[in-house]
Design a protein around this motif. Structure first.
Motif, mmCIF file in Angstrom:
data_model
loop_
_atom_site.group_PDB
_atom_site.id
_atom_site.type_symbol
_atom_site.label_atom_id
_atom_site.label_comp_id
_atom_site.label_asym_id
_atom_site.label_seq_id
_atom_site.Cartn_x
_atom_site.Cartn_y
_atom_site.Cartn_z
ATOM 1 N N MET A 28 -2.876 6.454 -0.888
ATOM 2 C CA MET A 28 -3.033 6.665 -2.330
ATOM 3 C C MET A 28 -3.617 5.393 -2.947
ATOM 4 O O MET A 28 -3.163 4.290 -2.668
ATOM 5 C CB MET A 28 -1.680 6.999 -2.958
ATOM 6 C CG MET A 28 -1.707 7.065 -4.474
ATOM 7 S SD MET A 28 -0.080 7.443 -5.144
ATOM 8 C CE MET A 28 -0.249 6.743 -6.799
ATOM 9 N N VAL A 29 -4.659 5.603 -3.763
ATOM 10 C CA VAL A 29 -5.312 4.465 -4.429
ATOM 11 C C VAL A 29 -4.393 3.937 -5.535
ATOM 12 O O VAL A 29 -3.829 4.713 -6.307
ATOM 13 C CB VAL A 29 -6.673 4.875 -5.021
ATOM 14 C CG1 VAL A 29 -7.326 3.698 -5.731
ATOM 15 C CG2 VAL A 29 -7.572 5.394 -3.911
ATOM 16 N N GLN B 71 0.837 -1.193 0.000
ATOM 17 C CA GLN B 71 0.000 0.000 0.000
ATOM 18 C C GLN B 71 0.874 1.247 0.000
ATOM 19 O O GLN B 71 1.996 1.238 0.506
ATOM 20 C CB GLN B 71 -0.923 0.016 1.222
ATOM 21 C CG GLN B 71 -1.904 -1.140 1.265
ATOM 22 C CD GLN B 71 -2.729 -1.119 2.544
ATOM 23 O OE1 GLN B 71 -2.229 -0.719 3.592
ATOM 24 N NE2 GLN B 71 -3.972 -1.547 2.454
ATOM 25 N N ALA B 72 0.330 2.346 -0.555
ATOM 26 C CA ALA B 72 1.031 3.637 -0.559
ATOM 27 C C ALA B 72 0.397 4.510 0.524
ATOM 28 O O ALA B 72 -0.599 5.201 0.292
ATOM 29 C CB ALA B 72 0.930 4.303 -1.926
ATOM 30 N N VAL C 289 3.409 10.484 0.500
ATOM 31 C CA VAL C 289 3.141 9.055 0.560
ATOM 32 C C VAL C 289 4.413 8.287 0.227
ATOM 33 O O VAL C 289 5.358 8.838 -0.353
ATOM 34 C CB VAL C 289 2.011 8.643 -0.411
ATOM 35 C CG1 VAL C 289 0.721 9.365 -0.081
ATOM 36 C CG2 VAL C 289 2.419 8.920 -1.856
ATOM 37 N N TYR C 290 4.410 7.006 0.594
ATOM 38 C CA TYR C 290 5.545 6.125 0.332
ATOM 39 C C TYR C 290 5.110 5.095 -0.699
ATOM 40 O O TYR C 290 4.305 4.206 -0.418
ATOM 41 C CB TYR C 290 5.999 5.457 1.626
ATOM 42 C CG TYR C 290 6.593 6.443 2.594
ATOM 43 C CD1 TYR C 290 7.961 6.627 2.679
ATOM 44 C CD2 TYR C 290 5.763 7.198 3.429
ATOM 45 C CE1 TYR C 290 8.511 7.544 3.565
ATOM 46 C CE2 TYR C 290 6.300 8.120 4.309
ATOM 47 C CZ TYR C 290 7.678 8.295 4.377
ATOM 48 O OH TYR C 290 8.201 9.205 5.256
ATOM 49 N N LEU C 291 5.621 5.263 -1.903
ATOM 50 C CA LEU C 291 5.238 4.382 -3.007
ATOM 51 C C LEU C 291 6.011 3.067 -2.936
ATOM 52 O O LEU C 291 7.244 3.069 -2.890
ATOM 53 C CB LEU C 291 5.529 5.054 -4.350
ATOM 54 C CG LEU C 291 4.731 6.301 -4.692
ATOM 55 C CD1 LEU C 291 5.189 6.844 -6.046
ATOM 56 C CD2 LEU C 291 3.238 6.011 -4.713
ATOM 57 N N PRO C 292 5.313 1.929 -2.954
ATOM 58 C CA PRO C 292 6.012 0.638 -3.041
ATOM 59 C C PRO C 292 6.744 0.531 -4.376
ATOM 60 O O PRO C 292 6.309 1.080 -5.388
ATOM 61 C CB PRO C 292 4.881 -0.391 -2.936
ATOM 62 C CG PRO C 292 3.731 0.363 -2.320
ATOM 63 C CD PRO C 292 3.858 1.766 -2.787
ATOM 64 N N ILE D 277 -6.872 9.912 -3.540
ATOM 65 C CA ILE D 277 -6.355 9.794 -2.187
ATOM 66 C C ILE D 277 -7.509 9.456 -1.248
ATOM 67 O O ILE D 277 -8.542 10.137 -1.239
ATOM 68 C CB ILE D 277 -5.677 11.096 -1.729
ATOM 69 C CG1 ILE D 277 -4.523 11.466 -2.664
ATOM 70 C CG2 ILE D 277 -5.189 10.970 -0.294
ATOM 71 C CD1 ILE D 277 -3.390 10.490 -2.659
ATOM 72 N N LYS D 278 -7.327 8.388 -0.465
ATOM 73 C CA LYS D 278 -8.300 8.025 0.566
ATOM 74 C C LYS D 278 -7.842 8.573 1.913
ATOM 75 O O LYS D 278 -6.662 8.503 2.251
ATOM 76 C CB LYS D 278 -8.436 6.501 0.675
ATOM 77 C CG LYS D 278 -9.152 5.844 -0.491
ATOM 78 C CD LYS D 278 -9.276 4.346 -0.229
ATOM 79 C CE LYS D 278 -10.027 3.646 -1.368
ATOM 80 N NZ LYS D 278 -10.158 2.185 -1.100
ATOM 81 N N ILE D 279 -8.820 9.105 2.657
ATOM 82 C CA ILE D 279 -8.529 9.631 3.991
ATOM 83 C C ILE D 279 -9.468 8.981 4.979
ATOM 84 O O ILE D 279 -10.674 8.837 4.716
ATOM 85 C CB ILE D 279 -8.680 11.167 4.016
ATOM 86 C CG1 ILE D 279 -7.623 11.797 3.109
ATOM 87 C CG2 ILE D 279 -8.551 11.704 5.434
ATOM 88 C CD1 ILE D 279 -7.646 13.304 3.083
#
Length: 314
Positions: A311-312, A23-24, A233-236, A251-253
């Motif tokens: 982040m979706v 997940q990001a 965010v931290y992108l995989p 973006i989900k909150i």
């Protein structure tokens, strides 16, 4: 039997963890502007409160300026001294001093003429054998001394009329320039004893209270600036091939049913360790890439800084 059951459950747990999708995750951020104490002086005035919306240039707080004002006064005195020294050199010597040198030259000239006549008289007497050679030599010595004194007086008068040397004037000019630069620097430091908002924004933090004496360079106010917040965010690593700078994402909150729209403005070129809240326990060593996302929805302004988000996946 129990041992076999335990191994089976453990294996299933590991498989389940290994199948967990990355997940990001990240947090909501604002541009943070930290003001630092220019010196370790007491806070004597506080003009704003935490949560206030400030305009650019609006005053936040003031440190005690007594010591710095004294330094500025000393620097101003140094500038005055250097200025007057330069004016003195440019104006040359005083008229009274030049007049005195002229009078000294006239006296030296008169003395030379007198000594010359005395010497000539001694030569005439010697020719008639009416005096000794010692008398002639003494008169000659006095005459030569008067000539030297006249020359010295003439050179002193010439120097006074010519004024100070160019090198002396240039040195005084350099000293004035240095003193003026020190004064401007001192005034600049003095102006920073009053902390102002560098940009328009909301005052987020005032860690010290009235009367406190924060250490030099300590953060004494934090301003949240910018028109809208943004997401960090931290992108995989598997996502890097699917997103790029300029892409619009969702973006989900937590606590909101609808997502926010955002646009990626930055992706780190080097990986960093993912924070503990972004990965399961056995995957904490996994590397990911920091990304910054501008939020495009106006209602994002009401969200608190630091709220967790996700982040979706594109």
């Amino acid at each position: 039997m129990l041992r076999y059951l335990f191994l089976t459950v453990t294996t299933l747990a590991i498989v389940g963890c290994s199948n967990e999708q990355p997940q990001a995750l990240g947090t909501l951020e604002w541009d943070r502007i930290n003001a630092r104490a220019i010196a370790s002086e007491a806070i004597v005035e506080i003009y704003a409160a935490e949560g206030d919306q400030l305009e650019k240039g609006q005053q936040i707080l003031k440190l005690d300026t007594l010591l710095q004002q004294a330094k500025v006064a000393q620097l101003e005195a140094n500038v005055s001294v250097a200025q007057w020294q330069l004016e003195k050199l440019r104006a040359g010597y005083r008229t009274e001093r030049v007049t005195a040198a002229e009078a000294a030259l006239n006296a030296a000239t008169s003395d030379r003429v007198t000594k010359d006549r005395t010497y000539q008289r001694q030569l005439e007497l010697r020719a008639k054998n009416l005096n000794s050679q010692n008398d002639v030599d003494s008169a000659d010595n006095r005459y030569q001394s008067s000539v030297a004194n006249e020359k010295k007086a003439s050179e002193e008068l010439h120097a006074l009329r010519a004024g100070y040397r160019t090198e002396e004037i240039e040195q005084a000019q350099a000293q004035l320039t240095a003193a003026d630069a020190a004064l401007r620097y001192g005034k600049l430091l003095l102006s920073r004893y009053i902390v102002t908002a560098e940009r328009a924004g909301r005052l987020d933090s005032l860690p010290f209270k009235l009367g406190d004496k924060p250490p030099t360079s300590a953060i004494i106010s934090t301003l949240l600036a910018g028109d809208t917040p943004w997401a960090r965010v931290y992108l995989p690593e598997p996502w890097l091939s699917q997103v790029a700078i300029g892409d619009e994402v969702s973006i989900k909150i937590d606590g909101r049913e609808t997502t926010l729209n955002g646009r990626i403005r930055y992706i780190a070129s080097q990986a960093s360790f993912t924070p503990y809240y972004a990965m399961a326990e056995d995957n904490r060593a996994r590397l990911s890439y920091i990304a910054e996302i501008d939020l495009l929805d106006s209602d994002a302004q009401t969200l608190p800084v630091g709220i967790p988000l996700q982040m979706v996946k594109p």
